[in-house]
Scaffold this motif. Structure first.
Motif, PDB file in Angstrom:
ATOM      1  N   SER A 217      83.612  -0.642 -55.775  1.00  0.00           N
ATOM      2  CA  SER A 217      84.590  -0.730 -54.919  1.00  0.00           C
ATOM      3  C   SER A 217      85.645  -1.525 -55.980  1.00  0.00           C
ATOM      4  CB  SER A 217      84.640  -1.463 -53.779  1.00  0.00           C
ATOM      5  OG  SER A 217      85.939  -1.717 -53.085  1.00  0.00           O
ATOM      6  N   HIS A 219      89.972  -2.365 -56.904  1.00  0.00           N
ATOM      7  CA  HIS A 219      91.384  -2.314 -56.278  1.00  0.00           C
ATOM      8  C   HIS A 219      92.319  -2.806 -57.434  1.00  0.00           C
ATOM      9  CE1 HIS A 219      90.621  -6.546 -55.405  1.00  0.00           C
ATOM     10  NE2 HIS A 219      91.556  -6.682 -55.729  1.00  0.00           N
ATOM     11  N   ASN A 241      80.030  -3.298 -57.760  1.00  0.00           N
ATOM     12  CA  ASN A 241      79.507  -2.218 -58.974  1.00  0.00           C
ATOM     13  C   ASN A 241      78.176  -2.352 -58.988  1.00  0.00           C
ATOM     14  OD1 ASN A 241      79.860  -0.543 -60.922  1.00  0.00           O
ATOM     15  ND2 ASN A 241      80.557  -1.883 -62.330  1.00  0.00           N
ATOM     16  N   SER A 265      90.005   6.611 -51.578  1.00  0.00           N
ATOM     17  CA  SER A 265      91.380   6.078 -52.264  1.00  0.00           C
ATOM     18  C   SER A 265      92.101   5.956 -51.308  1.00  0.00           C
ATOM     19  CB  SER A 265      91.707   6.793 -53.578  1.00  0.00           C
ATOM     20  OG  SER A 265      92.666   6.035 -54.224  1.00  0.00           O
ATOM     21  N   SER A 337      93.404   1.134 -53.825  1.00  0.00           N
ATOM     22  CA  SER A 337      92.076   0.769 -54.107  1.00  0.00           C
ATOM     23  C   SER A 337      91.235   2.230 -54.436  1.00  0.00           C
ATOM     24  CB  SER A 337      91.421  -0.068 -52.907  1.00  0.00           C
ATOM     25  OG  SER A 337      91.507   0.861 -51.627  1.00  0.00           O
ATOM     26  N   SER A 339      86.868   3.445 -54.343  1.00  0.00           N
ATOM     27  CA  SER A 339      85.575   3.204 -54.095  1.00  0.00           C
ATOM     28  C   SER A 339      84.853   4.490 -53.942  1.00  0.00           C
ATOM     29  CB  SER A 339      85.596   2.182 -52.699  1.00  0.00           C
ATOM     30  OG  SER A 339      85.857   3.037 -51.634  1.00  0.00           O
ATOM     31  N   TYR A 341      80.180   5.688 -53.315  1.00  0.00           N
ATOM     32  CA  TYR A 341      78.679   5.616 -53.177  1.00  0.00           C
ATOM     33  C   TYR A 341      77.991   6.663 -53.185  1.00  0.00           C
ATOM     34  CZ  TYR A 341      79.910   6.243 -48.288  1.00  0.00           C
ATOM     35  OH  TYR A 341      80.323   6.823 -46.930  1.00  0.00           O
TER      36      TYR A 341
END
Length: 347
Positions: A217, A219, A241, A265, A337, A339, A341
């Motif tokens: 994540s 920003h 991270n 995003s 931002s 991110s 996963y």
């Protein structure tokens, strides 16, 4: 007596008349001479005036010639000025073109440097992975040798001395696994003792439950203005991270493990402005994110999007400004931002 007086009077009268006549003649002669003198003077003056007029005419002609020369010189100067203006304009265009070329070259150099850093990181990662795999293989081999030696099944000539080469490691591991766990192995493990079985052996060596945990994540900490076409959004604050897959220099996620991933995003447009970005994978757009600020007092707008996609090892995912739409200003301060996963691995 009277006659004498008469004669004398007469003589005197005649003398007086003669004298008057003489005086009149003299006056006329004098006037005539004066007139002639004036005429002569006028003639001389006229001649002088003619000479002066002739000189003035010559000076006028010279002045006209000089004026013509000045007009020609002025035209030539105007032509030179126009040429200088055109030359200056062309020089400015040339400077602009050189500036654009320099910017393009700078972008190419920056991209080459980024690619070089990316390749160096990839090489470092591959080198670390290779060392880790080799270390795991050596530890496994040592354990197998100890177990075989304890069981009296290992010939003295097959004992390892120090580090073994990859072919010997592969063959010994496969042979040992076939002997000690043959009832649990699928047929692909039992085909031969060559390196073709190595990918399957690698999976067999990896202990269950050791799948990597990958999540990140990041920003944007500050506002951006003047964003260029397809410019990468530089997410500079990384709050998570896990797996070290997000590159803080390239502002890019570099997939370390093939699998199914979620990426999302959010962006905040500038005041009274609009912005469109996109999540891309290896340069191909996945989804767009749009934020369109209004013309009211607080004309900001928040945009959000997410995508679930398959990502192979080594592929890159990042956020960039959309090429053809949107303004050039983006609000940071944790409003913008990126991110993602890993859902599950496909390796």
């Amino acid at each position: 007596m009277e006659k004498r007086e008469f004669l004398a009077f007469t003589v005197c009268s005649l003398a007086v008349c003669a004298l008057a006549t003489t005086l009149d003649e003299n006056s006329e002669n004098t006037v005539s001479r004066n007139v002639l003198s004036e005429l002569a003077n006028l003639k001389i003056s006229n001649q002088l005036l003619e000479k002066r007029t002739t000189a003035l005419e010559k000076e006028w002609k010279m002045s006209e010639i000089r004026i013509n020369d000045l007009e020609k010189s002025n035209k030539a100067n105007l032509e030179i000025i126009n040429e200088l203006i055109n030359l200056n304009y062309n020089s400015e265009k040339r400077v602009d073109n050189l500036s654009k070329l320099a910017k393009e070259q700078g972008k190419k150099i920056a991209f080459a440097e980024q690619s070089q850093r990316y390749l160096m990181n990839e090489m470092k990662m591959y080198d670390e992975n290779y060392k880790n795999m080799l270390s795991v293989a050596e530890r496994k081999l040592s354990g197998f040798e100890n177990r075989l030696n304890a069981a009296g099944m290992l010939h003295p000539d097959n004992k390892s001395v120090g580090k073994m080469n990859s072919n010997t490691i592969n063959g010994t591991i496969i042979s040992s696994v076939q002997m000690m766990d043959s009832d649990k192995l699928p047929s692909t493990y039992k085909r031969s003792l060559n390196t073709e079985s190595m990918p399957t052996v690698n999976k067999r060596i990896t202990p269950p439950g050791s799948q990597q945990r990958i999540a990140f994540s990041a920003h944007l900490s500050h506002d951006l203005s003047g964003l260029g076409t397809s410019q990468t959004i530089p997410f500079d604050i990384i709050t998570l991270n896990e797996g070290q897959a997000f590159d803080s220099i390239l502002h890019t996620f570099i997939c370390p493990l093939s699998g199914i991933y979620v990426f999302q995003s959010a962006i905040l447009s500038g005041n009274h402005d609009w912005m469109q970005t996109e999540i891309v994978k290896d340069g191909h757009g996945l989804v767009n994110v749009v934020a369109h600020g209004s013309n009211v007092e607080h004309g900001y707008d928040q945009g959000f999007n997410s995508v679930i996609t398959a990502c192979n090892k080594g592929e890159r995912v990042w956020v960039r400004k959309q090429a053809f739409f949107g303004g050039t200003n983006l609000t940071g301060n944790r409003y913008t931002s990126f991110s993602g996963y890993l859902l599950w691995s496909t390796e």
